[in-house]
Scaffold this active site. Structure first.
Site, mmCIF file in Angstrom:
data_model
loop_
_atom_site.group_PDB
_atom_site.id
_atom_site.type_symbol
_atom_site.label_atom_id
_atom_site.label_comp_id
_atom_site.label_asym_id
_atom_site.label_seq_id
_atom_site.Cartn_x
_atom_site.Cartn_y
_atom_site.Cartn_z
ATOM 1 N N ASP A 66 50.965 -42.553 -10.432
ATOM 2 C CA ASP A 66 51.710 -41.438 -11.003
ATOM 3 C C ASP A 66 50.755 -40.326 -11.446
ATOM 4 N N CYS B 4 71.381 -52.070 -0.721
ATOM 5 C CA CYS B 4 72.343 -51.539 -1.692
ATOM 6 C C CYS B 4 73.783 -51.839 -1.262
ATOM 7 N N CYS C 160 77.485 -50.867 -2.928
ATOM 8 C CA CYS C 160 77.349 -50.610 -4.365
ATOM 9 C C CYS C 160 77.027 -49.124 -4.610
ATOM 10 N N CYS D 196 74.878 -47.096 -9.775
ATOM 11 C CA CYS D 196 73.932 -46.165 -10.410
ATOM 12 C C CYS D 196 74.477 -44.737 -10.383
ATOM 13 N N CYS E 17 75.395 -42.688 -13.924
ATOM 14 C CA CYS E 17 74.511 -41.603 -14.383
ATOM 15 C C CYS E 17 75.321 -40.622 -15.244
ATOM 16 N N CYS F 204 68.614 -34.521 -14.705
ATOM 17 C CA CYS F 204 68.191 -35.863 -15.122
ATOM 18 C C CYS F 204 67.690 -35.877 -16.577
ATOM 19 N N CYS G 63 65.062 -42.234 -19.573
ATOM 20 C CA CYS G 63 66.408 -42.779 -19.364
ATOM 21 C C CYS G 63 66.321 -43.924 -18.369
ATOM 22 N N CYS H 101 70.310 -45.706 -14.782
ATOM 23 C CA CYS H 101 70.547 -46.027 -13.362
ATOM 24 C C CYS H 101 69.802 -47.290 -12.938
ATOM 25 N N CYS I 25 71.957 -51.643 -12.299
ATOM 26 C CA CYS I 25 71.676 -52.135 -10.937
ATOM 27 C C CYS I 25 71.696 -53.669 -10.903
HETATM 28 C C1 B12 Z 1 58.668 -36.192 -10.134
HETATM 29 C C2 B12 Z 1 58.950 -37.594 -10.608
HETATM 30 C C3 B12 Z 1 60.043 -37.765 -11.468
HETATM 31 C C4 B12 Z 1 61.039 -36.642 -11.781
HETATM 32 C C5 B12 Z 1 61.982 -36.469 -10.569
HETATM 33 C C6 B12 Z 1 62.718 -37.776 -10.183
HETATM 34 C C7 B12 Z 1 62.915 -38.051 -8.716
HETATM 35 N N1 B12 Z 1 63.715 -39.025 -8.452
HETATM 36 O O1 B12 Z 1 62.349 -37.483 -7.821
HETATM 37 C C8 B12 Z 1 61.693 -37.165 -13.087
HETATM 38 C C9 B12 Z 1 60.933 -36.628 -14.289
HETATM 39 C C10 B12 Z 1 63.170 -36.815 -13.280
HETATM 40 C C11 B12 Z 1 61.430 -38.676 -12.952
HETATM 41 C C12 B12 Z 1 62.206 -39.647 -13.553
HETATM 42 C C13 B12 Z 1 61.970 -41.004 -13.442
HETATM 43 N N2 B12 Z 1 60.877 -41.598 -12.914
HETATM 44 CO CO1 B12 Z 1 59.554 -40.629 -11.868
HETATM 45 N N3 B12 Z 1 58.318 -39.870 -10.726
HETATM 46 C C14 B12 Z 1 58.155 -38.677 -10.195
HETATM 47 C C15 B12 Z 1 56.966 -38.642 -9.193
HETATM 48 C C16 B12 Z 1 55.761 -37.990 -9.885
HETATM 49 C C17 B12 Z 1 57.300 -37.887 -7.897
HETATM 50 C C18 B12 Z 1 58.675 -38.231 -7.316
HETATM 51 C C19 B12 Z 1 59.105 -37.256 -6.241
HETATM 52 O O2 B12 Z 1 58.292 -36.742 -5.518
HETATM 53 N N4 B12 Z 1 60.415 -36.995 -6.165
HETATM 54 C C20 B12 Z 1 60.998 -36.156 -5.130
HETATM 55 C C21 B12 Z 1 61.587 -37.087 -4.067
HETATM 56 C C22 B12 Z 1 62.333 -36.302 -3.001
HETATM 57 O O3 B12 Z 1 60.456 -37.688 -3.466
HETATM 58 P P1 B12 Z 1 60.191 -39.277 -3.525
HETATM 59 O O4 B12 Z 1 60.801 -39.867 -4.729
HETATM 60 O O5 B12 Z 1 58.775 -39.515 -3.281
HETATM 61 O O6 B12 Z 1 61.135 -39.643 -2.296
HETATM 62 C C23 B12 Z 1 60.620 -40.123 -1.097
HETATM 63 C C24 B12 Z 1 61.364 -41.402 -0.810
HETATM 64 O O7 B12 Z 1 62.628 -41.354 -1.440
HETATM 65 C C25 B12 Z 1 61.430 -41.375 0.674
HETATM 66 N N5 B12 Z 1 62.661 -42.017 1.154
HETATM 67 C C26 B12 Z 1 63.920 -41.755 0.894
HETATM 68 N N6 B12 Z 1 64.715 -42.629 1.560
HETATM 69 C C27 B12 Z 1 63.877 -43.459 2.249
HETATM 70 C C28 B12 Z 1 64.158 -44.539 3.085
HETATM 71 C C29 B12 Z 1 63.071 -45.249 3.691
HETATM 72 C C30 B12 Z 1 63.361 -46.396 4.589
HETATM 73 C C31 B12 Z 1 61.739 -44.834 3.448
HETATM 74 C C32 B12 Z 1 60.577 -45.548 4.091
HETATM 75 C C33 B12 Z 1 61.496 -43.737 2.588
HETATM 76 C C34 B12 Z 1 62.581 -43.062 2.004
HETATM 77 O O8 B12 Z 1 61.354 -40.042 1.124
HETATM 78 C C35 B12 Z 1 60.986 -39.186 0.074
HETATM 79 C C36 B12 Z 1 59.897 -38.277 0.554
HETATM 80 O O9 B12 Z 1 58.727 -38.948 0.909
HETATM 81 C C37 B12 Z 1 56.741 -40.167 -8.905
HETATM 82 C C38 B12 Z 1 55.293 -40.580 -8.639
HETATM 83 C C39 B12 Z 1 54.846 -40.210 -7.241
HETATM 84 N N7 B12 Z 1 53.702 -39.599 -7.109
HETATM 85 O O10 B12 Z 1 55.529 -40.493 -6.268
HETATM 86 C C40 B12 Z 1 57.286 -40.845 -10.193
HETATM 87 C C41 B12 Z 1 58.044 -42.201 -10.078
HETATM 88 C C42 B12 Z 1 58.933 -42.075 -8.868
HETATM 89 N N8 B12 Z 1 58.843 -42.282 -11.291
HETATM 90 C C43 B12 Z 1 58.997 -43.465 -11.713
HETATM 91 C C44 B12 Z 1 59.848 -43.816 -12.797
HETATM 92 C C45 B12 Z 1 59.684 -45.206 -13.391
HETATM 93 C C46 B12 Z 1 60.810 -42.911 -13.285
HETATM 94 C C47 B12 Z 1 61.951 -43.204 -14.293
HETATM 95 C C48 B12 Z 1 62.616 -44.555 -14.126
HETATM 96 C C49 B12 Z 1 61.387 -43.033 -15.745
HETATM 97 C C50 B12 Z 1 62.408 -43.218 -16.871
HETATM 98 N N9 B12 Z 1 62.807 -44.444 -17.179
HETATM 99 O O11 B12 Z 1 62.801 -42.258 -17.505
HETATM 100 C C51 B12 Z 1 62.927 -42.029 -13.984
HETATM 101 C C52 B12 Z 1 63.940 -42.416 -12.888
HETATM 102 C C53 B12 Z 1 64.752 -41.264 -12.352
HETATM 103 C C54 B12 Z 1 65.273 -41.559 -10.936
HETATM 104 N N10 B12 Z 1 66.446 -42.126 -10.836
HETATM 105 O O12 B12 Z 1 64.555 -41.284 -9.975
HETATM 106 C C55 B12 Z 1 58.217 -44.488 -10.880
HETATM 107 C C56 B12 Z 1 59.200 -45.280 -9.992
HETATM 108 C C57 B12 Z 1 58.904 -46.757 -9.839
HETATM 109 C C58 B12 Z 1 59.893 -47.402 -8.870
HETATM 110 N N11 B12 Z 1 60.177 -48.666 -9.046
HETATM 111 O O13 B12 Z 1 60.396 -46.776 -7.968
HETATM 112 C C59 B12 Z 1 57.210 -43.533 -10.083
HETATM 113 C C60 B12 Z 1 56.872 -44.017 -8.682
HETATM 114 C C61 B12 Z 1 55.933 -43.427 -10.955
HETATM 115 C C62 B12 Z 1 55.040 -44.660 -10.835
HETATM 116 N N12 B12 Z 1 53.879 -44.542 -10.213
HETATM 117 O O14 B12 Z 1 55.370 -45.747 -11.270
HETATM 118 N N13 B12 Z 1 60.405 -38.917 -12.128
HETATM 119 S S1 SF4 Z 2 73.018 -49.851 -8.574
HETATM 120 FE FE1 SF4 Z 2 71.253 -50.714 -7.454
HETATM 121 S S2 SF4 Z 2 72.172 -51.821 -5.705
HETATM 122 FE FE2 SF4 Z 2 73.742 -50.457 -6.555
HETATM 123 S S3 SF4 Z 2 73.546 -48.596 -5.283
HETATM 124 FE FE3 SF4 Z 2 72.330 -48.277 -7.137
HETATM 125 S S4 SF4 Z 2 70.284 -48.894 -6.534
HETATM 126 FE FE4 SF4 Z 2 71.655 -49.743 -4.988
HETATM 127 S S1 SF4 Z 3 67.350 -41.519 -15.191
HETATM 128 FE FE1 SF4 Z 3 69.359 -41.281 -16.268
HETATM 129 S S2 SF4 Z 3 69.948 -39.129 -15.986
HETATM 130 FE FE2 SF4 Z 3 68.254 -39.576 -14.524
HETATM 131 S S3 SF4 Z 3 69.298 -40.166 -12.613
HETATM 132 FE FE3 SF4 Z 3 68.976 -42.093 -13.748
HETATM 133 S S4 SF4 Z 3 70.852 -42.365 -14.986
HETATM 134 FE FE4 SF4 Z 3 70.848 -40.242 -14.275
#
Ligand code: B12
Ligand code: SF4
Ligand code: SF4
Length: 304
Positions: free
Chosen positions: A123, A177, A180, A183, A187, A202, A229, A232, A236
């Site tokens: 991260d 998934c 289901c 999530c 949200c 978010c 938060c 979501c 799950c």
């Molecule tokens: C910016 C960011 C955020 C932002 C934006 C959230 C978002 N979902 O993008 C905010 C601040 C809101 C956030 C929140 C959270 N985050 Co955050 N965040 C990041 C960060 C820095 C970048 C994510 C990003 O680029 N998002 C934009 C989307 C479009 O890109 P992406 O997620 O990489 O998506 C790729 C995949 O989805 C892929 N994809 C989609 N479908 C498929 C299908 C297949 C088959 C494949 C191969 C790929 C694929 O394609 C996309 C492009 O490459 C990453 C760390 C990192 N460097 O990756 C951590 C990270 C994703 N976060 C993390 C966490 C823990 C959280 C939270 C749970 C924290 C919390 N409890 O509050 C929440 C969850 C929110 C949610 N539901 O996503 C963890 C996730 C761990 C995990 N098990 O997945 C990461 C990986 C950090 C870490 N190193 O641990 N986050």
């Molecule tokens: S709650 Fe979990 S299993 Fe259900 S759609 Fe969301 S990520 Fe997938």
């Molecule tokens: S972290 Fe909370 S607000 Fe963000 S997508 Fe998940 S349930 Fe929604």
């Protein structure tokens, strides 16, 4: 390079990592990230736009990169409540950036022994960690956008090692998934669509990353979320405890944090903030943002 792979797997297990997979470095990520940015879903996280070229081309992060090693590190699954409100499970203990950076430095040394040059992140750098973790066969991207592992769920950090070594790679697993949509339905701000989260809605973004005051409609949905938060993930079915996992005690909530009341947080002096939050990931947001979050708690109905 089978020997290097076996050595790194052994070393990672010794350091407490729960999973390791390898993906090819030059995989095509498609247009999901570009479209997400073009739609403005990154809110005011301008650094994400600057990172785009490197995110799409790991060669810009480490010239000569051949493989990306992806790792998982478990964080506590039990909820993290203070007297005031809920902290996201991952953030209740010590800062994982530092904890994992030290462990990744050890793994870097192991790979240097085999002639590799590495860059390591958790991260903390321009790497699409979820994309490469899924490609490395560690799990699938759920509708909540998170990496989900069968048997272990999504409560884990991801870490990445870019290496010039050509290591044997893993096979992605199918998405489980099914029908289901819990999530998306749970949200509180309807931020999830097609496996992507719109940061503008978010609560994790607004309570951690945002640089401007929370809009009123979002604040009304804040409920008892003090920092981050987990909704979501909580709903799950894959996060119902299945396998027993090792939880690093450094990631558990310290007692002084658990006792803080809303009033103490909303009026917290800078010196107290530094004393309580030094070493915690929460320190990064600063005392003003924490006070703002605490004020939001007192204005909204508990919802968790
Ligand atoms: C910016 C960011 C955020 C932002 C934006 C959230 C978002 N979902 O993008 C905010 C601040 C809101 C956030 C929140 C959270 N985050 Co955050 N965040 C990041 C960060 C820095 C970048 C994510 C990003 O680029 N998002 C934009 C989307 C479009 O890109 P992406 O997620 O990489 O998506 C790729 C995949 O989805 C892929 N994809 C989609 N479908 C498929 C299908 C297949 C088959 C494949 C191969 C790929 C694929 O394609 C996309 C492009 O490459 C990453 C760390 C990192 N460097 O990756 C951590 C990270 C994703 N976060 C993390 C966490 C823990 C959280 C939270 C749970 C924290 C919390 N409890 O509050 C929440 C969850 C929110 C949610 N539901 O996503 C963890 C996730 C761990 C995990 N098990 O997945 C990461 C990986 C950090 C870490 N190193 O641990 N986050
Ligand atoms: S709650 Fe979990 S299993 Fe259900 S759609 Fe969301 S990520 Fe997938
Ligand atoms: S972290 Fe909370 S607000 Fe963000 S997508 Fe998940 S349930 Fe929604």
């Amino acid at each position: 390079m089978l020997e290097a792979r076996q050595a790194i797997e052994y070393a990672a297990r010794q350091l407490g990592f729960s999973g390791l997979g390898v993906a090819p470095a030059h995989a095509n990520q498609g247009t999901i990230l570009e479209n997400w940015l073009a739609a403005g879903k990154h809110a005011d996280m301008q650094w994400m736009e600057r990172h785009l070229p490197a995110r799409l081309d790991p060669e810009l992060v480490l010239p000569g990169v051949r493989s990306i090693i992806m790792l998982t590190y478990e964080y506590p699954r039990t909820d993290a409540r203070t007297a005031a409100g809920a902290i996201a499970r991952y953030a209740q203990g010590q800062d994982y950036h530092k904890l994992l950076a030290d462990k990744l430095a050890d793994l870097d040394e192991t790979l240097q022994w085999y002639g590799g040059t590495q860059r390591c992140f958790s991260d903390s750098g321009p790497v699409s960690e979820r994309f490469f973790a899924a490609l490395a066969g560690l799990g699938w991207i759920g509708r909540n956008g998170l990496l989900i592992r069968p048997g272990k769920g999504s409560y884990c950090f991801l870490a990445s090692i870019l290496t010039t070594l050509e290591l044997p790679t893993d096979t992605p697993m199918p998405n489980r998934c099914g029908n289901c949509h819990r999530c998306e339905q749970a949200c509180p701000t309807a931020a999830l669509h097609n496996g992507c989260c719109d940061a503008r809605k978010c609560l994790s973004f607004w309570t951690i990353e945002a640089k401007s005051p929370t809009p009123q409609d979002i604040q009304q949905a804040q409920g008892n979320r003090l920092y981050g938060c987990d909704t979501c993930q909580e709903v799950c079915p894959w996060n119902r405890p299945q396998e027993e996992v090792y939880i690093d005690p450094h990631l558990l909530m310290p007692a002084p944090l658990a006792k803080l009341s809303t009033q103490q947080l909303a009026q917290m002096p800078e010196a107290d903030f530094q004393a309580i939050f030094t070493g915690s990931p929460i320190r990064r947001i600063g005392v003003a943002h924490l006070r703002h979050n605490a004020a939001g708690l007192s204005q909204s109905e508990p919802s968790l």
